[in-house]
Each structure stands twice: as C-alpha cells, then as structure tokens.
Design an enzyme around this catalytic site. Structure first.
Site, PDB file in Angstrom:
ATOM      1  N   ASP A   8       6.772   0.260  16.098  1.00  0.00           N
ATOM      2  CA  ASP A   8       6.859  -0.273  14.797  1.00  0.00           C
ATOM      3  C   ASP A   8       8.364  -1.035  14.430  1.00  0.00           C
ATOM      4  O   ASP A   8       8.397  -2.268  13.632  1.00  0.00           O
ATOM      5  CB  ASP A   8       6.932   0.867  13.371  1.00  0.00           C
ATOM      6  CG  ASP A   8       6.202   0.337  12.106  1.00  0.00           C
ATOM      7  OD1 ASP A   8       5.156   0.395  12.215  1.00  0.00           O
ATOM      8  OD2 ASP A   8       7.252   0.275  11.387  1.00  0.00           O
ATOM      9  N   HIS A  42      -5.274  -4.374  15.639  1.00  0.00           N
ATOM     10  CA  HIS A  42      -4.888  -5.869  15.789  1.00  0.00           C
ATOM     11  C   HIS A  42      -5.628  -6.746  16.601  1.00  0.00           C
ATOM     12  O   HIS A  42      -6.291  -7.824  16.155  1.00  0.00           O
ATOM     13  CB  HIS A  42      -3.330  -5.881  16.077  1.00  0.00           C
ATOM     14  CG  HIS A  42      -2.314  -5.526  14.938  1.00  0.00           C
ATOM     15  ND1 HIS A  42      -1.232  -5.610  15.358  1.00  0.00           N
ATOM     16  CD2 HIS A  42      -2.484  -4.961  13.734  1.00  0.00           C
ATOM     17  CE1 HIS A  42      -0.430  -4.901  14.116  1.00  0.00           C
ATOM     18  NE2 HIS A  42      -1.466  -4.889  13.295  1.00  0.00           N
ATOM     19  N   SER A 100     -10.875  -5.366   2.257  1.00  0.00           N
ATOM     20  CA  SER A 100     -10.252  -3.802   2.273  1.00  0.00           C
ATOM     21  C   SER A 100     -11.568  -2.981   2.606  1.00  0.00           C
ATOM     22  O   SER A 100     -12.520  -3.439   2.342  1.00  0.00           O
ATOM     23  CB  SER A 100      -9.638  -3.421   0.902  1.00  0.00           C
ATOM     24  OG  SER A 100      -9.505  -1.917   0.817  1.00  0.00           O
ATOM     25  N   ARG A 101     -11.407  -1.836   3.327  1.00  0.00           N
ATOM     26  CA  ARG A 101     -12.317  -1.088   3.446  1.00  0.00           C
ATOM     27  C   ARG A 101     -12.848  -0.535   2.278  1.00  0.00           C
ATOM     28  O   ARG A 101     -14.193  -0.104   2.359  1.00  0.00           O
ATOM     29  CB  ARG A 101     -11.929   0.080   4.468  1.00  0.00           C
ATOM     30  CG  ARG A 101     -11.660  -0.374   5.739  1.00  0.00           C
ATOM     31  CD  ARG A 101     -10.649   1.016   6.692  1.00  0.00           C
ATOM     32  NE  ARG A 101      -9.592   1.147   5.833  1.00  0.00           N
ATOM     33  CZ  ARG A 101      -9.000   2.281   6.188  1.00  0.00           C
ATOM     34  NH1 ARG A 101      -9.223   2.991   7.188  1.00  0.00           N
ATOM     35  NH2 ARG A 101      -7.831   2.633   5.331  1.00  0.00           N
ATOM     36  N   LYS A 145       3.060  -7.766  13.939  1.00  0.00           N
ATOM     37  CA  LYS A 145       3.735  -7.189  15.029  1.00  0.00           C
ATOM     38  C   LYS A 145       3.461  -5.829  15.135  1.00  0.00           C
ATOM     39  O   LYS A 145       3.245  -5.394  13.913  1.00  0.00           O
ATOM     40  CB  LYS A 145       5.181  -7.576  15.253  1.00  0.00           C
ATOM     41  CG  LYS A 145       6.014  -7.479  13.988  1.00  0.00           C
ATOM     42  CD  LYS A 145       5.975  -6.040  13.032  1.00  0.00           C
ATOM     43  CE  LYS A 145       6.530  -4.900  13.646  1.00  0.00           C
ATOM     44  NZ  LYS A 145       6.610  -3.859  12.399  1.00  0.00           N
TER      45      LYS A 145
HETATM   46  N1  LIG Z   1       6.490  -7.931   9.385  1.00  0.00           N
HETATM   47  C1  LIG Z   1       7.058  -6.873   8.671  1.00  0.00           C
HETATM   48  O1  LIG Z   1       7.987  -6.846   8.297  1.00  0.00           O
HETATM   49  C2  LIG Z   1       6.195  -5.597   8.766  1.00  0.00           C
HETATM   50  C3  LIG Z   1       6.470  -4.720   7.744  1.00  0.00           C
HETATM   51  C4  LIG Z   1       5.687  -3.474   7.758  1.00  0.00           C
HETATM   52  C5  LIG Z   1       4.583  -3.323   8.483  1.00  0.00           C
HETATM   53  N2  LIG Z   1       4.283  -4.319   9.358  1.00  0.00           N
HETATM   54  C6  LIG Z   1       3.195  -4.248  10.479  1.00  0.00           C
HETATM   55  O2  LIG Z   1       1.998  -4.286   9.513  1.00  0.00           O
HETATM   56  C7  LIG Z   1       1.060  -3.308   9.999  1.00  0.00           C
HETATM   57  C8  LIG Z   1       0.522  -2.862   8.888  1.00  0.00           C
HETATM   58  O3  LIG Z   1       1.629  -1.812   8.217  1.00  0.00           O
HETATM   59  P1  LIG Z   1       1.718  -1.157   6.841  1.00  0.00           P
HETATM   60  O4  LIG Z   1       3.091  -0.770   6.673  1.00  0.00           O
HETATM   61  O5  LIG Z   1       1.228  -2.395   5.809  1.00  0.00           O
HETATM   62  O6  LIG Z   1       0.695   0.033   6.826  1.00  0.00           O
HETATM   63  P2  LIG Z   1      -0.196   0.351   5.655  1.00  0.00           P
HETATM   64  O7  LIG Z   1       0.482   0.655   4.399  1.00  0.00           O
HETATM   65  O8  LIG Z   1      -0.822   1.821   6.144  1.00  0.00           O
HETATM   66  O9  LIG Z   1      -1.547  -0.570   5.369  1.00  0.00           O
HETATM   67  C9  LIG Z   1      -2.551  -0.928   6.547  1.00  0.00           C
HETATM   68  C10 LIG Z   1      -3.850  -1.071   5.898  1.00  0.00           C
HETATM   69  O10 LIG Z   1      -4.596  -1.481   7.145  1.00  0.00           O
HETATM   70  C11 LIG Z   1      -5.946  -0.743   6.659  1.00  0.00           C
HETATM   71  N3  LIG Z   1      -6.678   0.026   7.840  1.00  0.00           N
HETATM   72  C12 LIG Z   1      -7.591  -0.044   8.417  1.00  0.00           C
HETATM   73  N4  LIG Z   1      -7.978   0.842   9.190  1.00  0.00           N
HETATM   74  C13 LIG Z   1      -7.153   1.872   9.228  1.00  0.00           C
HETATM   75  C14 LIG Z   1      -7.060   3.140   9.406  1.00  0.00           C
HETATM   76  N5  LIG Z   1      -7.804   3.552  10.369  1.00  0.00           N
HETATM   77  N6  LIG Z   1      -5.828   3.848   8.969  1.00  0.00           N
HETATM   78  C15 LIG Z   1      -5.084   3.046   8.205  1.00  0.00           C
HETATM   79  N7  LIG Z   1      -5.027   1.870   7.743  1.00  0.00           N
HETATM   80  C16 LIG Z   1      -6.299   1.255   8.158  1.00  0.00           C
HETATM   81  C17 LIG Z   1      -5.925  -0.247   5.384  1.00  0.00           C
HETATM   82  O11 LIG Z   1      -6.408  -1.212   4.264  1.00  0.00           O
HETATM   83  P3  LIG Z   1      -7.610  -1.215   3.554  1.00  0.00           P
HETATM   84  O12 LIG Z   1      -7.952   0.401   3.685  1.00  0.00           O
HETATM   85  O13 LIG Z   1      -7.329  -1.814   2.309  1.00  0.00           O
HETATM   86  O14 LIG Z   1      -8.726  -1.790   4.504  1.00  0.00           O
HETATM   87  C18 LIG Z   1      -4.320  -0.158   5.169  1.00  0.00           C
HETATM   88  O15 LIG Z   1      -3.930  -0.108   3.903  1.00  0.00           O
HETATM   89  C19 LIG Z   1       1.530  -2.724  11.073  1.00  0.00           C
HETATM   90  O16 LIG Z   1       0.941  -3.410  12.434  1.00  0.00           O
HETATM   91  C20 LIG Z   1       2.973  -2.939  11.129  1.00  0.00           C
HETATM   92  O17 LIG Z   1       3.727  -2.968  12.273  1.00  0.00           O
HETATM   93  C21 LIG Z   1       5.076  -5.386   9.625  1.00  0.00           C
END
Ligand SMILES: NC(=O)c1ccc[n+]([C@@H]2O[C@H](COP(=O)([O-])OP(=O)(O)OC[C@H]3O[C@@H](n4cnc5c(N)ncnc54)[C@H](OP(=O)(O)O)[C@@H]3O)[C@@H](O)[C@H]2O)c1
Length: 324
Positions: free
Chosen positions: A179, A80, A37-38, A98
């Site tokens: 998304d 990504h 994580s950051r 994705k």
């Molecule tokens: N396959 C699926 O079912 C599914 C479902 C939801 C999302 N997704 C995909 O997964 C990815 C993440 O989605 P999520 O819903 O998990 O998002 P999220 O809850 O916002 O988590 C993303 C993580 O990325 C890191 N990060 C690094 N740079 C960042 C920035 N500048 N701003 C925000 N976060 C940053 C953060 O982790 P740290 O701070 O810990 O480093 C953050 O917690 C997306 O691309 C989305 O399309 C897929």
C-alpha cells in the site's frame, strides 16, 4: 482548436475513486462519464456527488459501454489484474491504481493482454507526474550536489487495526508494503536504480499482513534506507544525502509538496510549486494526452518501470517471507 473530451469511467466507488473524481472534474477537456460499483445504490450516490452521467451496478456493465474512452481501476490490489483485463478486452484504455498487481507474473499478464489488444495501459503511480518530484529527479540527474551517497525515505501513518478494512485484509493484498512501502521503493528505483542486494525485515499484524517493513537497498556506492508502517505517523520525507549537500522532498513526499536544498556550508533554500489540485490531475492529463495521440504506452510510467517496481517488491517480500 477544442480538444476532444475524454470520457472516463471508474471501477470501484471507494476512497481513492472519490479523490480521483474530484481532480478529474477540474480538467476542462475530460468528463466523469460513468461509475461502476458492486452496489447500484453506491454507484448512484457517487454519480450524484461527482456529476457522472451513468451509474452501473456491476463492473462488467461499465466495460460494455462503448462511449467510454478511459477507465480508472480503483479496487483493492488483488483485483487490479482481473479488472484491468476486463476493460482491456473490451478495448478500453486502462489507468490502474498502484500496485499494478500482486506480483510480476500478474503484471506481465496485464501487459501482454494490453499489447495483444493494442490498447493503452498504465500504472497510476501519480508521484511520477508531480512537478516537485520531476524537479527533484532532474536535480539528481544533473548531479546538482554531486552523487547520491544515501537516500532515506519513509511512509507511515497510524490507523487502528481493523480486519474489515482492505488496508489490513491480507487476502486482498493489505499491509504496509504494497500500500505505502511502494512509494519509498519507487523513489529509490527512480533515483538510484535497481539495487544490487536488499535487506528487509517486517512486523506482522495478527492476520499475517505486514504492519511495518524496514528495507536497506545496497548499491555500488550508495544505499537507501526505506520504511513503511501502518502503526505510527512518520515524516514521510525523502532525503537524498549527496556529496555536496542534501535534497529533501518534504512530507508527504509522494503527494504535492516542496523541496528543500541545503549545501554542505548550511545554505538552504525551499522550492515551492503551485499545485491547484489534490495531485491526481497530473497523471490524468498525461493519460488524456496519450489517448489523443493514439499511444499504447506511457513514456513516463513505462512498462519497464512498472515491471521493475513490482519485481523489487517481490524481492522484498521474499526477504520477509510475505506470501499472498
Ligand atoms: N494513488 C493513491 O494516492 C492511492 C491512495 C489510496 C489508495 N490507492 C489504491 O487504490 C486502491 C483502492 O484503495 P481505496 O483506499 O480506495 O480502497 P477502498 O476505499 O476500500 O475502495 C476500494 C473499492 O473497491 C471495490 N471493491 C471490489 N471488490 C472489493 C472487495 N472484495 N473488497 C473491498 N472492496 C472491493 C469497492 O467498491 P464498490 O463496492 O463500489 O464496487 C471498494 O469501495 C488500492 O489498490 C490502493 O493501493 C491509491
């Protein structure tokens, strides 16, 4: 003979990373080895919640850990490419969420770096690995009810507009299309192929991110009506209207679900599937198997499928003038 345990690392400790970790922990011959994580405090909490051995306060530190067999990229869309390349260059196989990247040219760059390093790379389009989805494609391929005449697929939910959330943050690829619109598009490409022409219109949030997107894909003898929206709950079904009946993947079609078959006389049956996890375990097990057999590409989520998916999204974005 016991299988080699695949030691996974995760980059980004957000929402999807938690679900992925939960499913990973159900697989006996795989281990959540490290989380990055950051913020080291967040990494440590994640490691404690999901029994990871190592926690790192930066993504770069994780990429330097030689014990990692596979990494899952769970950061927002716009990162990504960079995070995948970071790991590929450290010779770690990458399963990247994705959309694979923001546009075709970024995806091509990732593929080219994976190929030049001879390292496995795959888009985490989990729907492709779910048995109910594979069953549906199989029925369609066998022309169970004849040719597809029309596909209707939607994905919509409501969350209050919040520019702090990555879902609405245009600078990281936020909006409905990338998304969730990616799922109805994936269904259309998987069943009907690449459309001849595309019509699309979208609505925007105040910051310019798309709040909803309506698409019509035109084929020689069929069309697909597709929708994504962040402003209302929709059924999130995929219905194939065929010559002699309909095949409906019940809501939510992109995750573990059931399939309803109805012939033109009105006879109906529901096919259910015995899902034991959230659904991410299927793509994880496939990826583990690719590693064990020294593959550098998936035969299910191929590079060609990822290219077609992102280039179709690029075509839709052009129609709705959505630029990042
Ligand atoms: N396959 C699926 O079912 C599914 C479902 C939801 C999302 N997704 C995909 O997964 C990815 C993440 O989605 P999520 O819903 O998990 O998002 P999220 O809850 O916002 O988590 C993303 C993580 O990325 C890191 N990060 C690094 N740079 C960042 C920035 N500048 N701003 C925000 N976060 C940053 C953060 O982790 P740290 O701070 O810990 O480093 C953050 O917690 C997306 O691309 C989305 O399309 C897929």
């Amino acid at each position: 003979m016991a299988l080699k345990t695949i030691r996974w690392g995760i980059i980004g400790a957000g929402k999807i990373a938690k679900k992925f970790a939960q499913d990973l922990n159900t697989i006996p011959d795989a281990q959540l080895y490290a989380i990055a994580s950051r913020d080291i405090t967040r990494a440590k909490k994640f490691a404690s919640d999901f029994s990871a051995l190592k926690s790192y306060g930066s993504y770069e530190e994780l990429a330097l850990d030689n014990n990692i067999d596979a990494v899952y990229i769970a950061t927002p869309h716009s990162f990504h490419k960079a995070h995948s390349i970071l790991c590929l260059e450290h010779k770690i196989p990458v399963l990247c969420e994705k959309p694979f990247a923001m546009n075709l040219s970024e995806v091509e760059e990732m593929i080219s770096i994976a190929k030049s390093n001879n390292i496995l790379l795959m888009e985490a389009m989990w729907t492709a690995f779910l048995p109910h989805f594979q069953y549906t494609l199989d029925l369609l391929n066998k022309k169970h009810f004849g040719e597809i005449v029309k596909l209707e697929a939607d994905f919509g939910f409501f969350t209050p507009y919040n520019t702090q959330s990555r879902l609405f943050n245009k600078s990281v690829g936020g909006g409905s299309l990338l998304d969730i619109g990616i799922y109805p598009i994936f269904v259309a490409l998987s069943s009907l192929g690449v459309p001849n022409t595309i019509e699309a219109k979208a609505e925007q949030f105040p910051n310019g991110a798309d709040s909803e997107c309506d698409m019509i894909f035109h084929y020689d003898n069929a069309k697909a009506n597709l929708k994504s929206t962040l402003t209302e709950e929709t059924k999130t079904e995929a219905t194939f209207h065929c010559e002699h009946g309909t095949i409906k993947i019940n809501g939510r079609f992109h995750q573990p679900s059931s399939v309803t078959l109805t012939d033109n006389k009105g006879n109906s049956e529901i096919k259910t599937f015995d899902y034991k996890t959230i659904g991410y375990s299927h793509e994880i097990e496939h990826f583990n198997q690719l590693i064990r057999t020294n593959k550098t590409v998936s035969d299910i989520m191929t590079f060609e499928k990822s290219r077609t998916l992102i280039s179709t999204i690029d075509r839709v974005r052009e129609k709705i003038s959505l630029k990042y």
